[in-house]
Design a protein around this motif. Sequence first.
Motif, PDB file in Angstrom:
ATOM      1  N   TYR A 196       0.846  -1.193   0.000  1.00 12.76           N
ATOM      2  CA  TYR A 196       0.000   0.000   0.000  1.00 12.76           C
ATOM      3  C   TYR A 196       0.886   1.249   0.000  1.00 12.76           C
ATOM      4  O   TYR A 196       1.934   1.294   0.653  1.00 12.76           O
ATOM      5  CB  TYR A 196      -0.913   0.026   1.228  1.00 12.76           C
ATOM      6  N   SER A 197       0.458   2.268  -0.707  1.00 12.65           N
ATOM      7  CA  SER A 197       1.227   3.506  -0.787  1.00 12.65           C
ATOM      8  C   SER A 197       0.951   4.400   0.421  1.00 12.65           C
ATOM      9  O   SER A 197      -0.026   4.187   1.158  1.00 12.65           O
ATOM     10  CB  SER A 197       0.871   4.264  -2.071  1.00 12.65           C
ATOM     11  N   ALA A 243      -6.952   6.280   4.028  1.00 10.95           N
ATOM     12  CA  ALA A 243      -7.670   5.357   4.918  1.00 10.95           C
ATOM     13  C   ALA A 243      -7.869   5.969   6.297  1.00 10.95           C
ATOM     14  O   ALA A 243      -8.942   5.828   6.911  1.00 10.95           O
ATOM     15  CB  ALA A 243      -6.900   4.037   5.027  1.00 10.95           C
ATOM     16  N   ILE A 289      -4.646  -2.246   5.904  1.00 11.73           N
ATOM     17  CA  ILE A 289      -3.916  -1.140   5.277  1.00 11.73           C
ATOM     18  C   ILE A 289      -2.939  -0.489   6.249  1.00 11.73           C
ATOM     19  O   ILE A 289      -1.743  -0.369   5.957  1.00 11.73           O
ATOM     20  CB  ILE A 289      -4.899  -0.074   4.747  1.00 11.73           C
ATOM     21  N   THR A 345      -2.434   5.972   0.063  1.00 15.61           N
ATOM     22  CA  THR A 345      -3.544   5.086   0.424  1.00 15.61           C
ATOM     23  C   THR A 345      -3.710   5.013   1.937  1.00 15.61           C
ATOM     24  O   THR A 345      -4.826   5.055   2.456  1.00 15.61           O
ATOM     25  CB  THR A 345      -3.304   3.678  -0.141  1.00 15.61           C
ATOM     26  N   THR A 377      -9.872  -1.164   7.504  1.00 22.15           N
ATOM     27  CA  THR A 377      -8.526  -0.588   7.393  1.00 22.15           C
ATOM     28  C   THR A 377      -7.421  -1.325   8.146  1.00 22.15           C
ATOM     29  O   THR A 377      -6.250  -0.948   8.021  1.00 22.15           O
ATOM     30  CB  THR A 377      -8.542   0.885   7.871  1.00 22.15           C
TER      31      THR A 377
END
Length: 279
Positions: A157-158, A165, A214, A161, A211
């Motif tokens: 994940y960047s 989130a 993430i 992102t 989330t």
Amino acid sequence: MSKNVDGRSNGKDYQDPPPAPFIGAGEFNQWSFYRAIIAEFVATLLFLYILVLTVIGNSHLSALKICGGVGDLGISWAVGGMIFVLVYCTAGISGGHINPAVTFGMLLARKISLIRALFYIFAQCLGAICGCALAKSLQKTYYVQYNGAANVVADGYSIGTGLAAEIIGTFVLVYTVFSATDPKRNARDSHIPVLAPLPIGFAVIMVHLATIPITGTGINPARSFGAAVIYNKAKAWDHQWIFWVGPFIGAAIAAIYHVVIIRAGAIKALVSFRSSSAL
């Protein structure tokens, strides 16, 4: 229906509380102020204690491959359930914020003073550090082995992102807090004050389910900061800014949305201005 100062009905069956003073220096003379700070400290300590031990326990059981841990679903329910309990216990004392982002949103909406907000955030961060330290003292080996439940942006994940989130997740939470504690709804439905902690807890559950993969779910700067302080490894600090900037942006958007759109703050100000101009 409530009445204006001149005795005339204003057509409302509820009364909005007056805006909190911006600075609020007078609060230093009130015992309720210090009691609220203590409540925020203890509640955040207990929240981090349960959260960290749940995350570490799940990681350990999953690694053993003998029996599965509670998984993301179990963690979400444990965290949301604990928030439900703590908000229920402290709402009448401090408002049950347990989160600097919620406190920041309430400050922007003029629900609390600047001084109260600053002391709340300090108490929350200190409580989070103490809660993580208590959890580590009971599970020191596993605490270090499983990263102390520190928040990081997961591989794949960047940064963008992860930030998005946190912004969206915090918006959901703070928007729910505003809705659940709205004086207009409280006046028209006697069950709302009793049930207010329930939707807040469920909001936390839903956001965690979305989330955890993430960012591990921050949406609470004190939670992320306390875990980073006690774990104190480089990777816990690499993305720390995301877990402050994201929640504060999300809280600000939620406060603006509730005050300006949902409660029609801009329209009320415009009507008041026009009425004054016509006199």
